[in-house]
Write a protein that holds these residues in place. Structure first.
Motif, PDB file in Angstrom:
ATOM      1  N   LEU A  68       0.835  -1.197   0.000  1.00 50.71           N
ATOM      2  CA  LEU A  68       0.000   0.000   0.000  1.00 50.71           C
ATOM      3  C   LEU A  68       0.869   1.246   0.000  1.00 50.71           C
ATOM      4  O   LEU A  68       1.944   1.259   0.616  1.00 50.71           O
ATOM      5  N   PRO A  69       0.434   2.297  -0.685  1.00 56.54           N
ATOM      6  CA  PRO A  69       1.156   3.574  -0.594  1.00 56.54           C
ATOM      7  C   PRO A  69       1.154   4.071   0.849  1.00 56.54           C
ATOM      8  O   PRO A  69       0.223   3.800   1.617  1.00 56.54           O
ATOM      9  N   PRO A  70       2.181   4.793   1.249  1.00 57.42           N
ATOM     10  CA  PRO A  70       2.259   5.251   2.656  1.00 57.42           C
ATOM     11  C   PRO A  70       1.122   6.171   3.081  1.00 57.42           C
ATOM     12  O   PRO A  70       0.826   6.269   4.262  1.00 57.42           O
ATOM     13  N   ASP A  71       0.493   6.850   2.116  1.00 56.86           N
ATOM     14  CA  ASP A  71      -0.587   7.786   2.465  1.00 56.86           C
ATOM     15  C   ASP A  71      -1.977   7.160   2.336  1.00 56.86           C
ATOM     16  O   ASP A  71      -2.975   7.870   2.389  1.00 56.86           O
ATOM     17  N   LEU A  72      -2.047   5.829   2.185  1.00 60.23           N
ATOM     18  CA  LEU A  72      -3.327   5.163   1.991  1.00 60.23           C
ATOM     19  C   LEU A  72      -3.722   4.393   3.248  1.00 60.23           C
ATOM     20  O   LEU A  72      -3.061   3.431   3.643  1.00 60.23           O
ATOM     21  N   ASP A  73      -4.810   4.835   3.876  1.00 60.87           N
ATOM     22  CA  ASP A  73      -5.408   4.110   4.995  1.00 60.87           C
ATOM     23  C   ASP A  73      -6.669   3.426   4.474  1.00 60.87           C
ATOM     24  O   ASP A  73      -7.605   4.089   4.017  1.00 60.87           O
ATOM     25  N   VAL A  74      -6.687   2.107   4.545  1.00 58.33           N
ATOM     26  CA  VAL A  74      -7.793   1.336   3.984  1.00 58.33           C
ATOM     27  C   VAL A  74      -9.019   1.451   4.881  1.00 58.33           C
ATOM     28  O   VAL A  74      -8.959   1.200   6.090  1.00 58.33           O
ATOM     29  N   ARG A  75     -10.136   1.824   4.269  1.00 62.83           N
ATOM     30  CA  ARG A  75     -11.424   1.841   4.961  1.00 62.83           C
ATOM     31  C   ARG A  75     -12.253   0.609   4.622  1.00 62.83           C
ATOM     32  O   ARG A  75     -12.918   0.045   5.485  1.00 62.83           O
ATOM     33  N   HIS A  76     -12.212   0.198   3.353  1.00 65.10           N
ATOM     34  CA  HIS A  76     -13.030  -0.940   2.927  1.00 65.10           C
ATOM     35  C   HIS A  76     -12.415  -1.551   1.679  1.00 65.10           C
ATOM     36  O   HIS A  76     -11.816  -0.853   0.854  1.00 65.10           O
ATOM     37  N   VAL A  77     -12.583  -2.864   1.542  1.00 63.21           N
ATOM     38  CA  VAL A  77     -12.191  -3.585   0.336  1.00 63.21           C
ATOM     39  C   VAL A  77     -13.416  -4.329  -0.174  1.00 63.21           C
ATOM     40  O   VAL A  77     -13.997  -5.150   0.549  1.00 63.21           O
ATOM     41  N   LYS A  78     -13.843  -4.010  -1.379  1.00 58.17           N
ATOM     42  CA  LYS A  78     -14.966  -4.718  -2.009  1.00 58.17           C
ATOM     43  C   LYS A  78     -14.376  -5.804  -2.909  1.00 58.17           C
ATOM     44  O   LYS A  78     -13.805  -5.524  -3.965  1.00 58.17           O
ATOM     45  N   VAL A  79     -14.487  -7.052  -2.481  1.00 56.59           N
ATOM     46  CA  VAL A  79     -13.968  -8.177  -3.248  1.00 56.59           C
ATOM     47  C   VAL A  79     -15.017  -8.587  -4.274  1.00 56.59           C
ATOM     48  O   VAL A  79     -16.192  -8.762  -3.947  1.00 56.59           O
ATOM     49  N   ALA A  80     -14.593  -8.713  -5.526  1.00 55.18           N
ATOM     50  CA  ALA A  80     -15.532  -9.034  -6.609  1.00 55.18           C
ATOM     51  C   ALA A  80     -14.844  -9.954  -7.609  1.00 55.18           C
ATOM     52  O   ALA A  80     -14.188  -9.485  -8.547  1.00 55.18           O
ATOM     53  N   GLU A  81     -14.986 -11.266  -7.386  1.00 55.11           N
ATOM     54  CA  GLU A  81     -14.413 -12.216  -8.334  1.00 55.11           C
ATOM     55  C   GLU A  81     -15.191 -12.189  -9.644  1.00 55.11           C
ATOM     56  O   GLU A  81     -16.426 -12.208  -9.635  1.00 55.11           O
ATOM     57  N   ASN A  82     -14.474 -12.115 -10.748  1.00 58.15           N
ATOM     58  CA  ASN A  82     -15.087 -12.025 -12.070  1.00 58.15           C
ATOM     59  C   ASN A  82     -14.322 -12.915 -13.033  1.00 58.15           C
ATOM     60  O   ASN A  82     -13.124 -13.165 -12.850  1.00 58.15           O
ATOM     61  N   LYS A  83     -15.015 -13.374 -14.072  1.00 58.45           N
ATOM     62  CA  LYS A  83     -14.369 -14.265 -15.044  1.00 58.45           C
ATOM     63  C   LYS A  83     -13.154 -13.625 -15.696  1.00 58.45           C
ATOM     64  O   LYS A  83     -12.208 -14.319 -16.076  1.00 58.45           O
ATOM     65  N   ARG A  84     -13.187 -12.293 -15.864  1.00 63.07           N
ATOM     66  CA  ARG A  84     -12.039 -11.633 -16.504  1.00 63.07           C
ATOM     67  C   ARG A  84     -10.794 -11.785 -15.641  1.00 63.07           C
ATOM     68  O   ARG A  84      -9.683 -11.932 -16.160  1.00 63.07           O
ATOM     69  N   GLY A  85     -10.972 -11.727 -14.317  1.00 63.11           N
ATOM     70  CA  GLY A  85      -9.852 -11.960 -13.420  1.00 63.11           C
ATOM     71  C   GLY A  85      -8.810 -10.864 -13.382  1.00 63.11           C
ATOM     72  O   GLY A  85      -7.790 -11.007 -12.720  1.00 63.11           O
ATOM     73  N   GLU A  86      -9.053  -9.764 -14.088  1.00 59.26           N
ATOM     74  CA  GLU A  86      -8.047  -8.697 -14.119  1.00 59.26           C
ATOM     75  C   GLU A  86      -8.015  -7.918 -12.809  1.00 59.26           C
ATOM     76  O   GLU A  86      -6.945  -7.517 -12.326  1.00 59.26           O
ATOM     77  N   TYR A  87      -9.201  -7.716 -12.219  1.00 60.57           N
ATOM     78  CA  TYR A  87      -9.297  -6.952 -10.975  1.00 60.57           C
ATOM     79  C   TYR A  87     -10.035  -7.781  -9.934  1.00 60.57           C
ATOM     80  O   TYR A  87     -11.056  -8.411 -10.226  1.00 60.57           O
ATOM     81  N   LEU A  88      -9.504  -7.748  -8.723  1.00 60.84           N
ATOM     82  CA  LEU A  88     -10.120  -8.484  -7.626  1.00 60.84           C
ATOM     83  C   LEU A  88     -11.182  -7.671  -6.909  1.00 60.84           C
ATOM     84  O   LEU A  88     -11.914  -8.202  -6.083  1.00 60.84           O
ATOM     85  N   GLY A  89     -11.257  -6.380  -7.206  1.00 59.77           N
ATOM     86  CA  GLY A  89     -12.273  -5.559  -6.561  1.00 59.77           C
ATOM     87  C   GLY A  89     -11.839  -4.125  -6.431  1.00 59.77           C
ATOM     88  O   GLY A  89     -11.045  -3.609  -7.236  1.00 59.77           O
ATOM     89  N   LEU A  90     -12.353  -3.470  -5.380  1.00 61.54           N
ATOM     90  CA  LEU A  90     -12.135  -2.049  -5.148  1.00 61.54           C
ATOM     91  C   LEU A  90     -11.583  -1.831  -3.748  1.00 61.54           C
ATOM     92  O   LEU A  90     -11.972  -2.529  -2.805  1.00 61.54           O
ATOM     93  N   VAL A  91     -10.710  -0.858  -3.630  1.00 59.57           N
ATOM     94  CA  VAL A  91     -10.170  -0.461  -2.328  1.00 59.57           C
ATOM     95  C   VAL A  91     -10.579   0.977  -2.072  1.00 59.57           C
ATOM     96  O   VAL A  91     -10.266   1.872  -2.864  1.00 59.57           O
ATOM     97  N   LEU A  92     -11.297   1.192  -0.966  1.00 57.03           N
ATOM     98  CA  LEU A  92     -11.735   2.527  -0.579  1.00 57.03           C
ATOM     99  C   LEU A  92     -10.839   3.032   0.542  1.00 57.03           C
ATOM    100  O   LEU A  92     -10.669   2.357   1.572  1.00 57.03           O
ATOM    101  N   ALA A  93     -10.261   4.213   0.352  1.00 62.31           N
ATOM    102  CA  ALA A  93      -9.385   4.805   1.356  1.00 62.31           C
ATOM    103  C   ALA A  93     -10.208   5.602   2.366  1.00 62.31           C
ATOM    104  O   ALA A  93     -11.361   5.971   2.122  1.00 62.31           O
ATOM    105  N   ALA A  94      -9.595   5.897   3.502  1.00 62.03           N
ATOM    106  CA  ALA A  94     -10.285   6.664   4.544  1.00 62.03           C
ATOM    107  C   ALA A  94     -10.612   8.071   4.086  1.00 62.03           C
ATOM    108  O   ALA A  94     -11.553   8.694   4.590  1.00 62.03           O
ATOM    109  N   ASP A  95      -9.859   8.609   3.116  1.00 58.21           N
ATOM    110  CA  ASP A  95     -10.130   9.949   2.589  1.00 58.21           C
ATOM    111  C   ASP A  95     -11.030   9.902   1.351  1.00 58.21           C
ATOM    112  O   ASP A  95     -11.085  10.871   0.591  1.00 58.21           O
ATOM    113  N   ASN A  96     -11.731   8.771   1.132  1.00 55.47           N
ATOM    114  CA  ASN A  96     -12.723   8.579   0.062  1.00 55.47           C
ATOM    115  C   ASN A  96     -12.122   8.398  -1.321  1.00 55.47           C
ATOM    116  O   ASN A  96     -12.866   8.357  -2.313  1.00 55.47           O
ATOM    117  N   ARG A  97     -10.810   8.285  -1.442  1.00 50.18           N
ATOM    118  CA  ARG A  97     -10.237   7.905  -2.729  1.00 50.18           C
ATOM    119  C   ARG A  97     -10.573   6.445  -3.021  1.00 50.18           C
ATOM    120  O   ARG A  97     -10.649   5.622  -2.115  1.00 50.18           O
TER     121      ARG A  97
END
Length: 439
Positions: free
Chosen positions: A230-259
């Motif tokens: 993780l980047p040093p300025d990233l505080d994880v608030r939530h991880v949305k795991v989403a398995e998909n057939k494409r397999g390119e992305y495992l999901g979304l990471v939401l930071a505490a500052d809403n990025r």
């Protein structure tokens, strides 16, 4: 005094219940027929297009951002990657767009949808901290639920669900595997998708006591653990795991500052998403993938926003508009004028049941102005003296129609003639010693 307290308690209860029930009754009698705006980026005209439900029945409008209206079939042809099955039925496949050709297989291979709703955030939904850690290599065509349940806390405890007993071997094996990778217990948060209806299992992402993120999988009944950089300025608030057939992305990471970031399957690469004015607390988000573009659409209860991006997530166009569902109906305007507030039981952005007061503003003065003279007439008709009216009238002035109905249900008792005579006698007796002292 006891009777007075009992009456005012009943008045308060009646007002609270009326503020909940009457708005619900209004919504049942006057059903809300407006729907959220479906917004897309058209690869055909390279503009945003949208579909809205207006009023009763199926009164849909199909329009682009310039205000041009379309028939339904013409509208669907503007977003052929969304309606590719219709394109196939109409004989319009393969598509020829921007010097490239896309058949059904290539469209299906590139399609993906990632979603994140406010109610999915940990603060907005209650969840018991018991999770099935699936076997990622089941040796069969489909995933299946294990016989044990994982409980992340001071350690990673595994409980046999048949015997309802802790499995010491699994607990020790998985806890030590995490600790050996640098995980600091206790587990601060757990993120995963509890389902066997998915093309593969990505396991769970665990946040440790130092706010570092780890990826845990169960492969051949053994732990596989990896630290997510993780980047040093990233505080994880939530991880949305989403398995998909494409397999390119495992999901979304939401930071505490809403990025918001896309979480890549390859080396857990984080791709930042350019989403101006995005507020995860109240906005539902969709990210649509197709062979040409990536489009992020996010909306609250009034406005919808969209960002169209190329395949490298560089913005190429933006659009925002007020949705039809944000427009106030005449019945809602009348209701806001009749009562000064209402109490909502549901939180549109969460799964908790909670009372939420909604003030109606200065228009409610109309209803208060109507309720006050009616209350005055009713109370005077019951024989109350003017000086005894003040508490009840103040209640009506604060609560409008609710206070009027509550007073009708639980009216104050007028002073009895005997009470008036006793009061006068008491006052006369109180003056006699003063007169005797004067003599």
């Amino acid at each position: 005094m006891t009777a007075i307290l009992a009456r005012w308690s009943l008045l308060a209860l009646a007002i609270a219940l009326l503020a909940v029930w009457l708005p619900l009754g209004k919504n049942l009698l006057f059903e809300y027929r407006y729907g959220k705006t479906d917004l897309f980026y058209s690869p055909v005209i390279e503009r945003f297009v949208y579909k809205e439900l207006l009023g009763e029945g199926h009164q849909f409008v199909y329009r682009d951002e310039t205000g041009t209206d379309y028939e339904r079939e013409a509208f669907e042809a503007l977003i052929p990657f969304i309606y590719y099955k219709n394109m196939e039925l109409w004989g319009k496949l393969p598509l020829a767009l921007q010097g490239r050709r896309f058949d059904k297989a290539s469209i299906q291979a590139a399609r993906q949808v990632l979603q994140l709703d406010p109610e999915e955030l940990p603060e907005h939904r209650p969840r018991i901290q018991l999770f099935p850690l699936l076997e990622s290599n089941p040796g069969r065509a489909r995933l299946r639920f294990p016989e044990d349940i994982m409980r992340p806390n001071q350690r990673l405890t595994f409980i046999n669900s048949d015997a309802n007993r802790i499995d010491p071997k699994l607990t020790r094996t998985f806890t030590e595997a995490l600790a050996d990778t640098g995980f600091a217990f206790p587990v601060a948060a757990s993120f995963g998708r509890v389902s066997i209806l998915k093309p593969f299992d990505a396991g769970f992402f665990l946040l440790d006591a130092r706010a570092e993120l780890f990826h845990l999988k169960r492969v051949d009944d053994a732990p596989v653990v990896a630290r997510v950089p993780l980047p040093p300025d990233l505080d994880v608030r939530h991880v949305k795991v989403a398995e998909n057939k494409r397999g390119e992305y495992l999901g979304l990471v939401l930071a505490a500052d809403n990025r918001l970031f896309l979480l890549g399957q390859q080396d857990y690469a984080l791709t930042p998403l350019p989403l101006p004015a995005y507020d995860p607390e109240r906005m539902a988000l969709k990210i649509l993938f197709n062979p040409l573009y990536r489009t992020a659409i996010y909306s609250d209860q009034t406005h919808v926003h969209a960002v169209a991006m190329d395949q490298d997530f560089r913005p190429i166009d933006r659009y925002s508009r007020e949705m039809a569902m944000a427009r106030t109906r005449p019945v809602d305007q009348v209701w806001s004028a009749l009562v000064p507030f209402s109490l909502a039981l549901e939180d549109p952005n969460g799964r908790y049941l909670r009372l939420q007061p909604r003030l109606h503003g200065q228009t409610a003065l109309i209803g208060i102005g109507l309720a006050l003279p009616l209350a005055y007439w009713w109370l005077r008709r019951r024989g109350l003296r003017r000086r005894d009216l003040l508490p009840s009238l103040l209640l009506v002035a604060a609560t409008g129609l609710y206070g009027l109905i509550a007073n009708l249900l639980f009216p104050p008792e007028p002073a009895s003639p005997q009470h008036s005579r006793d009061e006068m006698t008491h006052l006369a007796g109180a003056t006699e010693p003063a007169a005797a002292g004067g003599d």
